[in-house]
Design a protein around this motif. Structure first.
Motif, PDB file in Angstrom:
ATOM      1  N   ARG A 124       0.841  -1.098   0.191  1.00  0.00           N
ATOM      2  CA  ARG A 124      -0.178  -0.034   0.235  1.00  0.00           C
ATOM      3  C   ARG A 124       0.929   1.134  -0.040  1.00  0.00           C
ATOM      4  N   PHE A 125       1.822   1.272   0.894  1.00  0.00           N
ATOM      5  CA  PHE A 125       2.890   2.385   0.842  1.00  0.00           C
ATOM      6  C   PHE A 125       3.454   2.698  -0.480  1.00  0.00           C
ATOM      7  N   VAL A 126       3.987   1.588  -1.151  1.00  0.00           N
ATOM      8  CA  VAL A 126       4.837   1.735  -2.588  1.00  0.00           C
ATOM      9  C   VAL A 126       3.698   2.118  -3.492  1.00  0.00           C
ATOM     10  N   LEU A 127       2.369   1.596  -3.580  1.00  0.00           N
ATOM     11  CA  LEU A 127       1.340   1.952  -4.412  1.00  0.00           C
ATOM     12  C   LEU A 127       0.728   3.576  -4.367  1.00  0.00           C
ATOM     13  N   ASP A 136      14.262   1.639  -0.553  1.00  0.00           N
ATOM     14  CA  ASP A 136      15.154   2.794  -0.087  1.00  0.00           C
ATOM     15  C   ASP A 136      14.979   4.198  -1.027  1.00  0.00           C
ATOM     16  N   LYS A 137      14.769   3.830  -2.380  1.00  0.00           N
ATOM     17  CA  LYS A 137      14.725   5.123  -3.227  1.00  0.00           C
ATOM     18  C   LYS A 137      13.543   5.541  -3.125  1.00  0.00           C
ATOM     19  N   THR A 138      12.503   4.982  -2.938  1.00  0.00           N
ATOM     20  CA  THR A 138      11.062   5.279  -2.825  1.00  0.00           C
ATOM     21  C   THR A 138      10.991   6.271  -1.408  1.00  0.00           C
ATOM     22  N   VAL A 139      11.782   5.947  -0.287  1.00  0.00           N
ATOM     23  CA  VAL A 139      11.571   6.681   0.734  1.00  0.00           C
ATOM     24  C   VAL A 139      12.553   7.979   0.522  1.00  0.00           C
ATOM     25  N   GLU A 140      13.643   7.932   0.112  1.00  0.00           N
ATOM     26  CA  GLU A 140      14.461   8.908  -0.316  1.00  0.00           C
ATOM     27  C   GLU A 140      13.915   9.815  -1.252  1.00  0.00           C
ATOM     28  N   SER A 141      12.911   9.283  -2.343  1.00  0.00           N
ATOM     29  CA  SER A 141      12.216  10.233  -3.085  1.00  0.00           C
ATOM     30  C   SER A 141      11.310  11.023  -2.327  1.00  0.00           C
ATOM     31  N   ILE A 142      10.616  10.480  -1.382  1.00  0.00           N
ATOM     32  CA  ILE A 142       9.619  11.192  -0.704  1.00  0.00           C
ATOM     33  C   ILE A 142      10.205  12.240   0.289  1.00  0.00           C
ATOM     34  N   LEU A 143      11.582  11.786   0.830  1.00  0.00           N
ATOM     35  CA  LEU A 143      11.980  12.815   2.089  1.00  0.00           C
ATOM     36  C   LEU A 143      12.891  13.765   1.040  1.00  0.00           C
ATOM     37  N   GLN A 144      13.355  13.647  -0.191  1.00  0.00           N
ATOM     38  CA  GLN A 144      13.975  14.740  -0.702  1.00  0.00           C
ATOM     39  C   GLN A 144      13.688  15.345  -1.705  1.00  0.00           C
ATOM     40  N   ASN A 145      12.990  14.520  -2.672  1.00  0.00           N
ATOM     41  CA  ASN A 145      12.360  14.933  -4.182  1.00  0.00           C
ATOM     42  C   ASN A 145      10.851  15.296  -4.167  1.00  0.00           C
ATOM     43  N   LEU A 150      11.408  -7.246  -9.507  1.00  0.00           N
ATOM     44  CA  LEU A 150      11.962  -6.563  -8.347  1.00  0.00           C
ATOM     45  C   LEU A 150      11.085  -7.078  -7.100  1.00  0.00           C
ATOM     46  N   PHE A 151      12.007  -7.843  -6.281  1.00  0.00           N
ATOM     47  CA  PHE A 151      11.533  -8.137  -4.987  1.00  0.00           C
ATOM     48  C   PHE A 151      11.592  -6.908  -3.973  1.00  0.00           C
ATOM     49  N   ILE A 152      10.322  -6.577  -3.662  1.00  0.00           N
ATOM     50  CA  ILE A 152      10.363  -5.341  -2.723  1.00  0.00           C
ATOM     51  C   ILE A 152      10.061  -5.802  -1.150  1.00  0.00           C
ATOM     52  N   THR A 153      10.984  -5.495  -0.449  1.00  0.00           N
ATOM     53  CA  THR A 153      10.990  -5.574   0.949  1.00  0.00           C
ATOM     54  C   THR A 153      11.755  -4.768   1.927  1.00  0.00           C
ATOM     55  N   LEU A 199       6.443   4.127 -15.369  1.00  0.00           N
ATOM     56  CA  LEU A 199       6.927   5.250 -14.689  1.00  0.00           C
ATOM     57  C   LEU A 199       6.697   6.587 -15.535  1.00  0.00           C
ATOM     58  N   PRO A 200       6.268   7.983 -14.939  1.00  0.00           N
ATOM     59  CA  PRO A 200       6.277   9.025 -15.749  1.00  0.00           C
ATOM     60  C   PRO A 200       7.874   9.371 -16.064  1.00  0.00           C
ATOM     61  N   GLU A 201       8.014  10.156 -17.093  1.00  0.00           N
ATOM     62  CA  GLU A 201       9.489  10.537 -17.525  1.00  0.00           C
ATOM     63  C   GLU A 201      10.370  11.073 -16.426  1.00  0.00           C
ATOM     64  N   ASP A 202       9.914  11.722 -15.684  1.00  0.00           N
ATOM     65  CA  ASP A 202      10.409  12.829 -14.766  1.00  0.00           C
ATOM     66  C   ASP A 202      10.824  11.667 -13.662  1.00  0.00           C
ATOM     67  N   VAL A 203      10.501  10.566 -13.356  1.00  0.00           N
ATOM     68  CA  VAL A 203      10.494   9.698 -12.279  1.00  0.00           C
ATOM     69  C   VAL A 203      11.448   8.512 -12.849  1.00  0.00           C
ATOM     70  N   ASN A 204      11.178   8.118 -14.161  1.00  0.00           N
ATOM     71  CA  ASN A 204      11.723   6.987 -14.531  1.00  0.00           C
ATOM     72  C   ASN A 204      13.484   7.160 -14.371  1.00  0.00           C
ATOM     73  N   GLU A 205      13.810   8.703 -14.768  1.00  0.00           N
ATOM     74  CA  GLU A 205      15.254   8.925 -14.668  1.00  0.00           C
ATOM     75  C   GLU A 205      15.808   8.654 -13.221  1.00  0.00           C
ATOM     76  N   TYR A 206      15.064   8.914 -12.198  1.00  0.00           N
ATOM     77  CA  TYR A 206      15.635   8.565 -11.004  1.00  0.00           C
ATOM     78  C   TYR A 206      15.573   7.066 -10.554  1.00  0.00           C
ATOM     79  N   PHE A 207      14.836   6.311 -11.119  1.00  0.00           N
ATOM     80  CA  PHE A 207      14.839   5.133 -10.901  1.00  0.00           C
ATOM     81  C   PHE A 207      15.503   4.160 -11.751  1.00  0.00           C
ATOM     82  N   GLY A 208      15.815   4.800 -12.953  1.00  0.00           N
ATOM     83  CA  GLY A 208      16.598   4.309 -13.984  1.00  0.00           C
ATOM     84  C   GLY A 208      16.064   3.182 -15.126  1.00  0.00           C
ATOM     85  N   GLU A 209      14.660   3.079 -14.800  1.00  0.00           N
ATOM     86  CA  GLU A 209      13.879   2.294 -15.977  1.00  0.00           C
ATOM     87  C   GLU A 209      12.514   2.883 -15.913  1.00  0.00           C
TER      88      GLU A 209
END
Length: 353
Positions: free
Chosen positions: A11-14, A75-84, A65-68, A36-46
């Motif tokens: 739920r958090f990721v979705l 980690d990137k999701t949390v970083e994106s929330i906190l910084q971007n 990708l196994f999410i746990t 992913l939209p263009e401005d986000v896929n650059e951050y995640f690389g795909e």
């Protein structure tokens, strides 16, 4: 956001993906296809991802990708929330680094009870920067009228405890835009775990709002149902009167059909009215505010029989209060603690009560 049926991490990721404009599709159990939209896929690389939230499914799903907890994507999701993410705000404590109040041991005795122990003594304390997260949920209530409310849940990031009176104290503080001190950071629970706690409390808060809306609409509902009952009651009485006054079988059959249709229509109207005064709630995370506050972790010594036991409490200088500790067995907050072999527990969990 839907609170039921979806595991917390998924739920958090979705919720994050939907907020950044990603296209998502649940293709199978615990498996999410993401564009992913263009401005986000650059951050995640795909651009396209297949996220899996179950270990066994991930093992059987090629290219997933196994999410746990601790995974790179999370980690990137949390970083994106906190910084971007633009809906994240930071506020800092202003003023000098707080010190332990001189009357702290008396404050302990006034607020907490340690059963079967001599009065506690302060052994030592450390000052660390704690993060208090304010999760702000936008809640849309759909009933006979549509309304919106902003529900704020503030949590201590170190232990997940809800801070019900946080803003009463924060209003007395003039926040700083940058740190005016240098301190070690206190431990933090994973952000998705804090998000889960915030969701649970937001759900409880919205339930209270929903009950208020239903209570406010109760008289209108009663009035509308009475109007419906009056109209269809008169209509049915008129048809029954005509039935009683005719011997024509064809006319009787026609009137009986008309009466049956009237009763069905009345039931439908009453059901529609009842549903209209029910309440549907949509909840979405609107923004998060992180409040950085130096707090004191105070280690106490307590004499119990022939032992000296240690127990740590948290003193919040913002509220000038000791945070209510939790039972080390059931993890519920308690003002009364009893020493047991596995730690200090609440009276309900104590063997001897």
């Amino acid at each position: 956001m839907h609170f039921e049926g979806t595991p917390v991490l998924e739920r958090f990721v979705l919720d994050y993906l939907q907020r950044v404009g990603a296209l998502t599709e649940q293709v199978s159990y615990a498996t999410l296809e993401v564009l992913l939209p263009e401005d986000v896929n650059e951050y995640f690389g795909e651009e396209q991802l297949r996220l899996v939230f179950d270990y066994e499914v991930a093992e059987e799903t090629e290219g997933s990708l196994f999410i746990t907890h601790g995974s790179s994507f999370l980690d990137k999701t949390v970083e994106s929330i906190l910084q971007n993410y633009g809906h994240f705000t930071v506020r800092y404590w202003s003023g000098p680094i707080p010190e332990l109040p001189r009357n702290f041991e008396q404050k302990i005795l006034a607020n907490l009870e340690f059963r079967r122990c001599r009065p506690p003594k302060v052994r030592m304390y450390v000052v660390e920067e704690c993060v208090f997260y304010g999760f702000n949920f936008r809640c849309t209530f759909r009933s006979h009228e549509k309304s919106e409310e902003l529900v704020t849940i503030v949590l201590n990031g170190s232990n997940g405890q809800v801070q019900t009176k946080f803003f009463e104290s924060w209003q007395k503080n003039i926040p700083a835009e940058e740190r005016e001190y240098t301190l070690p950071r206190a431990r933090l629970l994973p952000l998705d775990r804090l998000y889960q706690i915030a969701c649970q409390n937001a759900e409880q808060a919205t339930q209270i709002w929903a009950e208020k809306i239903m209570t406010q609409g109760a008289w209108q509902k009663k009035k509308e149902l009475a109007k419906i009952a009056g109209y269809y009651g008169e209509l049915a009485a008129e048809i029954q009167k005509k039935l009683a006054g005719t011997e024509d079988l064809k006319k009787k059959a026609r009137l009986e059909q008309q009466l049956s249709a009237t009763l069905v229509d009345r039931e439908r109207r009453e059901k529609d009215a009842a549903e209209r005064y029910g309440v549907e709630v949509d909840i979405s995370l609107d923004h998060v505010v992180a409040y950085y506050i130096p707090c004191l972790w105070v280690k106490l010594e307590l004499a119990h029989k022939d032992q000296v036991r240690a127990f740590t409490v948290l003193f919040n200088p913002l509220s000038n209060e000791i945070e209510t500790p939790v039972c080390e067995r059931c993890e519920r907050q308690t003002f009364s603690l009893v020493p047991e072999q596995d730690g200090f527990v609440c009276p309900e969990c104590s063997v001897g009560n």
